[in-house]
Design a protein around this motif. Structure first.
Motif, PDB file in Angstrom:
ATOM      1  N   GLY A 145       0.720  -1.199   0.220  1.00 43.35           N
ATOM      2  CA  GLY A 145       0.056  -0.127   0.109  1.00 43.35           C
ATOM      3  C   GLY A 145       0.802   1.431  -0.061  1.00 43.35           C
ATOM      4  O   GLY A 145       0.288   2.376  -0.475  1.00 43.35           O
ATOM      5  N   MET A 146       1.977   1.310   0.642  1.00 46.78           N
ATOM      6  CA  MET A 146       2.771   2.482   0.613  1.00 46.78           C
ATOM      7  C   MET A 146       3.252   2.626  -0.798  1.00 46.78           C
ATOM      8  O   MET A 146       3.895   4.046  -1.005  1.00 46.78           O
ATOM      9  N   LEU A 147       3.093   2.145  -1.665  1.00 46.99           N
ATOM     10  CA  LEU A 147       3.792   2.336  -3.314  1.00 46.99           C
ATOM     11  C   LEU A 147       2.549   2.882  -3.867  1.00 46.99           C
ATOM     12  O   LEU A 147       2.950   3.306  -5.000  1.00 46.99           O
ATOM     13  N   ALA A 198       2.202   0.371  -7.120  1.00 42.83           N
ATOM     14  CA  ALA A 198       1.672  -1.208  -6.706  1.00 42.83           C
ATOM     15  C   ALA A 198       0.562  -1.744  -7.445  1.00 42.83           C
ATOM     16  O   ALA A 198       0.573  -2.961  -7.915  1.00 42.83           O
ATOM     17  N   VAL A 199      -0.168  -0.860  -7.941  1.00 43.26           N
ATOM     18  CA  VAL A 199      -1.538  -1.376  -8.800  1.00 43.26           C
ATOM     19  C   VAL A 199      -0.840  -1.745 -10.235  1.00 43.26           C
ATOM     20  O   VAL A 199      -1.169  -2.610 -10.883  1.00 43.26           O
ATOM     21  N   VAL A 200       0.203  -0.708 -10.653  1.00 43.80           N
ATOM     22  CA  VAL A 200       0.869  -1.187 -11.882  1.00 43.80           C
ATOM     23  C   VAL A 200       1.606  -2.460 -11.708  1.00 43.80           C
ATOM     24  O   VAL A 200       1.554  -3.497 -12.743  1.00 43.80           O
ATOM     25  N   ILE A 201       2.368  -2.723 -10.729  1.00 41.04           N
ATOM     26  CA  ILE A 201       3.081  -3.910 -10.696  1.00 41.04           C
ATOM     27  C   ILE A 201       2.173  -5.108 -10.548  1.00 41.04           C
ATOM     28  O   ILE A 201       2.570  -6.337 -11.051  1.00 41.04           O
ATOM     29  N   GLN A 202       1.155  -4.891  -9.818  1.00 41.67           N
ATOM     30  CA  GLN A 202       0.410  -6.421  -9.797  1.00 41.67           C
ATOM     31  C   GLN A 202      -0.288  -6.615 -11.008  1.00 41.67           C
ATOM     32  O   GLN A 202      -0.860  -7.746 -10.962  1.00 41.67           O
ATOM     33  N   GLY A 203      -0.185  -5.895 -11.906  1.00 41.04           N
ATOM     34  CA  GLY A 203      -0.823  -6.205 -13.399  1.00 41.04           C
ATOM     35  C   GLY A 203       0.199  -6.993 -14.309  1.00 41.04           C
ATOM     36  O   GLY A 203      -0.077  -7.215 -15.345  1.00 41.04           O
ATOM     37  N   SER A 204       1.503  -6.851 -13.836  1.00 39.04           N
ATOM     38  CA  SER A 204       2.717  -7.554 -14.611  1.00 39.04           C
ATOM     39  C   SER A 204       2.317  -8.935 -14.617  1.00 39.04           C
ATOM     40  O   SER A 204       1.778  -9.599 -13.808  1.00 39.04           O
ATOM     41  N   ASP A 205       2.929  -9.514 -15.925  1.00 40.65           N
ATOM     42  CA  ASP A 205       2.642 -11.001 -15.956  1.00 40.65           C
ATOM     43  C   ASP A 205       3.851 -11.829 -15.764  1.00 40.65           C
ATOM     44  O   ASP A 205       3.765 -12.936 -15.871  1.00 40.65           O
ATOM     45  N   SER A 206       5.066 -11.321 -15.494  1.00 40.53           N
ATOM     46  CA  SER A 206       6.408 -11.815 -14.971  1.00 40.53           C
ATOM     47  C   SER A 206       7.108 -10.855 -13.737  1.00 40.53           C
ATOM     48  O   SER A 206       6.821  -9.796 -13.852  1.00 40.53           O
ATOM     49  N   LEU A 218      12.964  -5.740  -1.267  1.00 44.03           N
ATOM     50  CA  LEU A 218      12.722  -7.328  -1.108  1.00 44.03           C
ATOM     51  C   LEU A 218      11.615  -7.765  -0.479  1.00 44.03           C
ATOM     52  O   LEU A 218      10.772  -8.690  -0.828  1.00 44.03           O
ATOM     53  N   THR A 219      11.381  -6.952   0.577  1.00 41.69           N
ATOM     54  CA  THR A 219       9.929  -7.214   1.128  1.00 41.69           C
ATOM     55  C   THR A 219       8.809  -7.014   0.141  1.00 41.69           C
ATOM     56  O   THR A 219       7.839  -8.001   0.381  1.00 41.69           O
ATOM     57  N   LEU A 220       8.665  -6.051  -0.466  1.00 45.09           N
ATOM     58  CA  LEU A 220       7.642  -5.733  -1.287  1.00 45.09           C
ATOM     59  C   LEU A 220       7.340  -6.697  -2.495  1.00 45.09           C
ATOM     60  O   LEU A 220       6.379  -7.104  -2.907  1.00 45.09           O
ATOM     61  N   ARG A 261      -4.293  -0.730 -16.537  1.00 45.27           N
ATOM     62  CA  ARG A 261      -4.480   0.102 -17.483  1.00 45.27           C
ATOM     63  C   ARG A 261      -4.886   1.360 -17.015  1.00 45.27           C
ATOM     64  O   ARG A 261      -4.401   2.588 -17.469  1.00 45.27           O
ATOM     65  N   ALA A 262      -5.753   1.501 -16.097  1.00 42.26           N
ATOM     66  CA  ALA A 262      -6.333   2.732 -15.680  1.00 42.26           C
ATOM     67  C   ALA A 262      -5.212   3.533 -14.903  1.00 42.26           C
ATOM     68  O   ALA A 262      -5.193   4.630 -14.909  1.00 42.26           O
ATOM     69  N   ALA A 263      -4.632   2.751 -14.100  1.00 40.50           N
ATOM     70  CA  ALA A 263      -3.476   3.380 -13.057  1.00 40.50           C
ATOM     71  C   ALA A 263      -2.592   3.798 -14.226  1.00 40.50           C
ATOM     72  O   ALA A 263      -1.917   5.161 -13.909  1.00 40.50           O
ATOM     73  N   ILE A 264      -1.997   3.238 -15.167  1.00 40.97           N
ATOM     74  CA  ILE A 264      -0.935   3.700 -16.260  1.00 40.97           C
ATOM     75  C   ILE A 264      -1.499   5.171 -16.846  1.00 40.97           C
ATOM     76  O   ILE A 264      -0.801   6.119 -17.157  1.00 40.97           O
TER      77      ILE A 264
END
Length: 327
Positions: free
Chosen positions: A59-61, A65-73, A134-136, A200-203
């Motif tokens: 959440g601190m990102l 964080a929303v963008v990263i969580q949508g990554s596929d690898s 690393l934690t995140l 996509r909305a976050a980007i």
């Protein structure tokens, strides 16, 4: 730890209304670095940065964080972090370096750079950033990521065992840069994207709200120099070759940005030299070798030009200031 957070914030100019109530407000990173260093000394917790890092959550990102969580690898997630980290802090940069071809050196290096003045204490800041990275990463990917090793550009603030427990890997101190070294196959590890339409909305929101983050030639040169300190002599020809540019083309592009290769190189090496002299206990001859100087006398001449004193003088002055700060 029984301290007064607001007192610390006031002491470092971070208690104004916007900084307290607006989670999107930017604050001075150098003030944050000094606050962390001050708090670690005041409460006798040399592991403060590491502890803060392990307590972070995605959440601190915010949007990042929303963008990263949508990554596929994992590799895509690192690319997203590198591309959009400016939303979290324009003074942070993550650079993913390709594996080295030498035997037993086939890992991917994820380098962390922080752009603060060379004389700002940043041991706690860097410890905290690498620890939280690393934690995140473990939290966002759900993968128990274990680095091959971790490099830090300073002597340990806490015990070596504390660092290795936090990172779950061997830690090498007094290096030219901060980095986490990972197995190459980790980058291909697939992730389960969390609702790509939200990504996509976050980007789109980032593109609308924040000015475009264009990587300039000067930034590329700075990154290349920072990543090859000690491995090359850092000449214009070597850096141009790394960037796949002709040296004249490189100089022309830098000129159009109002900078010169020489000024960027001078700044990168001056900062790296100051930090290794003040944040490490390496013998001066080893500092010179680590930084890629042809001999110690060459480093002595550069230090005299930059700081109007000798390398030993830089260390003595820094040690005296540190002693005064902890009284």
């Amino acid at each position: 730890m029984g301290g007064n957070p607001m007192d610390l914030r006031r002491r470092h100019g971070l208690a104004h209304e916007e900084a307290i109530h607006d989670p999107e407000a930017m604050v001075c990173l150098e003030s944050v670095a000094r606050l962390l260093d001050d708090a670690a000394d005041e409460f006798a917790r040399p592991d403060l940065g590491l502890r803060l890092g392990t307590s972070q959550n995605p959440g601190m990102l915010g949007l990042l964080a929303v963008v990263i969580q949508g990554s596929d690898s994992v590799g895509s997630a690192l690319a997203d972090i590198s591309r959009y980290l400016f939303v979290h802090s324009p003074s942070y940069q993550i650079v993913v370096e390709t594996p080295l071809p030498a035997p037993n050196m086939g890992w991917v290096t994820v380098r962390f750079d922080v752009d603060v003045d060379a004389q700002v204490p940043f041991r706690q800041l860097v410890d905290g950033c690498l620890s939280s990275m690393l934690t995140l990463a473990r939290s966002l990917t759900g993968i128990p990521i274990t680095p091959h090793s971790v490099s830090l550009p300073h002597t340990p603030a806490a015990s070596r065992r504390t660092y290795e427990t936090v990172f779950g890997a061997p830690v090498v101190f007094e290096q030219p840069r901060a980095a986490v070294h990972l197995a190459p196959d980790l980058l291909a590890t697939p992730l389960k994207p969390a609702r790509p339409e939200i990504r996509r909305a976050a980007i789109a929101y980032i593109a609308e709200r924040y000015p475009p983050s264009t990587i300039t030639t000067a930034t590329r040169v700075r990154n290349a120099l920072g990543g090859t300190i000690g491995a090359t002599r850092g000449t214009k020809t070597e850096i141009a070759d790394l960037l796949q540019l002709h040296p004249r083309t490189l100089q022309r592009r830098l000129s159009s940005e109002g900078v010169t290769f020489e000024s960027i190189r001078e700044d990168v090496y001056r900062t790296a030299t100051w930090r290794l002299l003040t944040l490490s206990t390496l013998p001066l001859s080893q500092v010179a070798h680590t930084l890629g100087f042809s001999e110690q006398s060459a480093m002595n001449r550069s230090v005299r030009r930059w700081f109007d004193t000798t390398p030993a003088g830089v260390r003595t002055t820094a040690a005296s200031r540190s002693a005064c700060d902890t009284r």
